[in-house]
Enzyme design. Structure first.
Site, PDB file in Angstrom:
ATOM      1  N   HIS A   1       0.876  -1.161   0.000  1.00 26.80           N
ATOM      2  CA  HIS A   1       0.000   0.000   0.000  1.00 26.80           C
ATOM      3  C   HIS A   1       0.923   1.223   0.000  1.00 26.80           C
ATOM      4  O   HIS A   1       2.069   1.136   0.462  1.00 26.80           O
ATOM      5  CB  HIS A   1      -0.896   0.018   1.240  1.00 26.80           C
ATOM      6  CG  HIS A   1      -1.916  -1.079   1.232  1.00 26.80           C
ATOM      7  ND1 HIS A   1      -1.983  -2.046   2.198  1.00 26.80           N
ATOM      8  CD2 HIS A   1      -2.897  -1.355   0.350  1.00 26.80           C
ATOM      9  CE1 HIS A   1      -2.977  -2.871   1.917  1.00 26.80           C
ATOM     10  NE2 HIS A   1      -3.544  -2.481   0.790  1.00 26.80           N
TER      11      HIS A   1
ATOM     12  N   ASP B   1       2.348   1.649   3.277  1.00 29.13           N
ATOM     13  CA  ASP B   1       3.335   0.638   3.712  1.00 29.13           C
ATOM     14  C   ASP B   1       4.707   1.120   3.256  1.00 29.13           C
ATOM     15  O   ASP B   1       5.718   0.914   3.936  1.00 29.13           O
ATOM     16  CB  ASP B   1       3.094  -0.727   3.034  1.00 29.13           C
ATOM     17  CG  ASP B   1       1.776  -1.367   3.436  1.00 29.13           C
ATOM     18  OD1 ASP B   1       1.405  -1.270   4.615  1.00 29.13           O
ATOM     19  OD2 ASP B   1       1.128  -1.983   2.549  1.00 29.13           O
TER      20      ASP B   1
HETATM   21  C1  XLS Z   1      -9.077  -6.424   0.872  1.00 28.93           C
HETATM   22  C2  XLS Z   1      -8.097  -6.499  -0.193  1.00 28.93           C
HETATM   23  C3  XLS Z   1      -6.798  -5.771   0.080  1.00 28.93           C
HETATM   24  C4  XLS Z   1      -6.148  -5.493  -1.221  1.00 28.93           C
HETATM   25  C5  XLS Z   1      -5.060  -4.491  -1.264  1.00 28.93           C
HETATM   26  O1  XLS Z   1     -10.081  -7.099   0.923  1.00 28.93           O
HETATM   27  O2  XLS Z   1      -7.853  -7.828  -0.539  1.00 28.93           O
HETATM   28  O3  XLS Z   1      -5.998  -6.484   0.940  1.00 28.93           O
HETATM   29  O4  XLS Z   1      -5.680  -6.677  -1.777  1.00 28.93           O
HETATM   30  O5  XLS Z   1      -5.503  -3.218  -1.075  1.00 28.93           O
END
Ligand code: XLS
Ligand code: MG
Length: 344
Positions: free
Chosen positions: A49, A52
């Site tokens: 993210h 992150d």
């Molecule tokens: C949530 C999502 C999240 C995404 C990344 O349900 O899976 O983890 O993969 O933002």
């Protein structure tokens, strides 16, 4: 066994066990520790993210974001780890309470777009052209509170601004039908690929499939894989598992339904997934009960299951299956699959 697959996870996949009803059950680990574990358990890349990569991003200047991105790029290079994608986290800020790109408040929509542009800058700095959009808060709790037709236009306008910000960036939409929203605007791969067509450069808008999200939409993730691949648009993948229609479980790959997992691997194989550098990411979380000393097992196990199912996909007796299919003997085809998976 020779194979083209490379594996990836995100720092959030080494999570601490909190749920809406209780606090963490494991102390937070540092980012460097997580990075250090990645290679040890046979992984090649990390997904991010934006925050992150650059923590507390909203409090930082552009120059500071650039500096921290450069430092992270160096740490990744030193560790021999690639950055697969960067995703704007558009669901934490007070500015995204009522949606991000589709908020009713123009100031909040502006925030979402500005933050997405920063996310693209981080991705470029980390050496990846892939942005993932999990549109967490784009949907409705209360249908009458939003104009869904206008929201389609707002989503297209937001994606267009991202495409204009960087001529090379590719955007992979990660659909999910619900949670946190009651009903999301882009719940399936069909929706993601349809909205791509409305943007200024459809070739640069594709999709990411997460197994659990497809299951939550009442779909078979293997069919979603085949559908996206038919358009050449499966640019990333979040394998995991989900036991029926409930909260997003992010279980280890194959943990709820081995046969569904087997069919996802078969779909990847027949589409040549991974041959253009696409990664196999596991968006899995440890169980809340997991002890600190077992903290990486879900990641190691998901990869092991994937490789075991790859061997199963490759040793499946296609010729025998073909005969049964020609004879419309799906009864024995069914049993053949079960016995193959059971190893008998
Ligand atoms: C949530 C999502 C999240 C995404 C990344 O349900 O899976 O983890 O993969 O933002
Ligand atoms: Mg995901």
């Amino acid at each position: 066994m020779k194979h083209p697959y490379k594996f990836c996870f995100g720092p959030w996949n080494i999570s601490e066990g909190q749920d809406p009803y209780g606090p963490p059950t494991r102390p937070a680990q540092s980012f460097d520790w997580k990075l250090g574990q990645l290679k040890k358990i046979g992984y090649d890349a990390m997904m991010f993210h934006d925050d992150d990569a650059v923590p507390n991003i909203d409090e930082k200047s552009d120059a500071q974001v650039r500096k921290e991105t450069r430092e992270l790029k160096q740490r990744l290079a030193d560790a021999g780890i690639a950055a697969e994608m960067v995703a704007p986290r558009l669901w934490f800020s007070p500015m995204t309470i009522d949606g991000a790109y589709t908020s009713n408040d123009p100031k909040c929509r502006r925030y979402a777009i500005d933050r997405s542009r920063r996310c693209i800058d981080i991705a470029r700095g980390l050496g990846t052209d892939l942005i993932v959009l999990w549109l967490a808060r784009e949907g409705s709790y209360l249908r009458e509170s939003k104009n869904a037709r206008k929201c389609v236009d707002l989503l297209v306008a937001a994606i267009d601004q991202m495409l204009a910000h960087d001529r090379k960036v590719r955007i992979a939409i990660e659909p999910k039908p619900n949670e946190p929203m009651d009903v999301a605007y882009l719940p399936t791969i069909g929706h993601a690929l349809a909205i791509a067509q409305l943007t200024r450069d459809p070739k640069r808008v594709g999709a990411l499939i997460e197994s659990a999200h497809a299951i939550l939409a009442g779909l078979d993730p293997a069919d979603e894989i085949d559908f996206a691949c038919a358009f050449g648009k499966l640019w990333s993948l979040h394998l995991n598992d989900q036991n029926g229609l409930k909260f997003d479980q992010d279980k280890p790959f194959g943990s709820a339904n081995l046969r569904t997992a087997f069919n996802q691997v078969r779909a990847l194989e027949r589409n040549g997934y991974g041959r253009k550098g696409e990664l196999v990411c596991f968006d899995v979380h440890p169980f809340r009960t997991t002890k600190v000393e077992h903290w990486l097992r879900h990641l190691d196990n998901s990869r092991r299951t994937f490789l075991a199912l790859l061997a199963k996909a490759r040793s499946f007796d296609e010729a025998k299956a073909k005969v049964l299919i020609a004879d419309r003997n799906y009864q024995d085809l069914d049993q053949m699959v079960l016995e193959h998976l059971m190893g008998i």
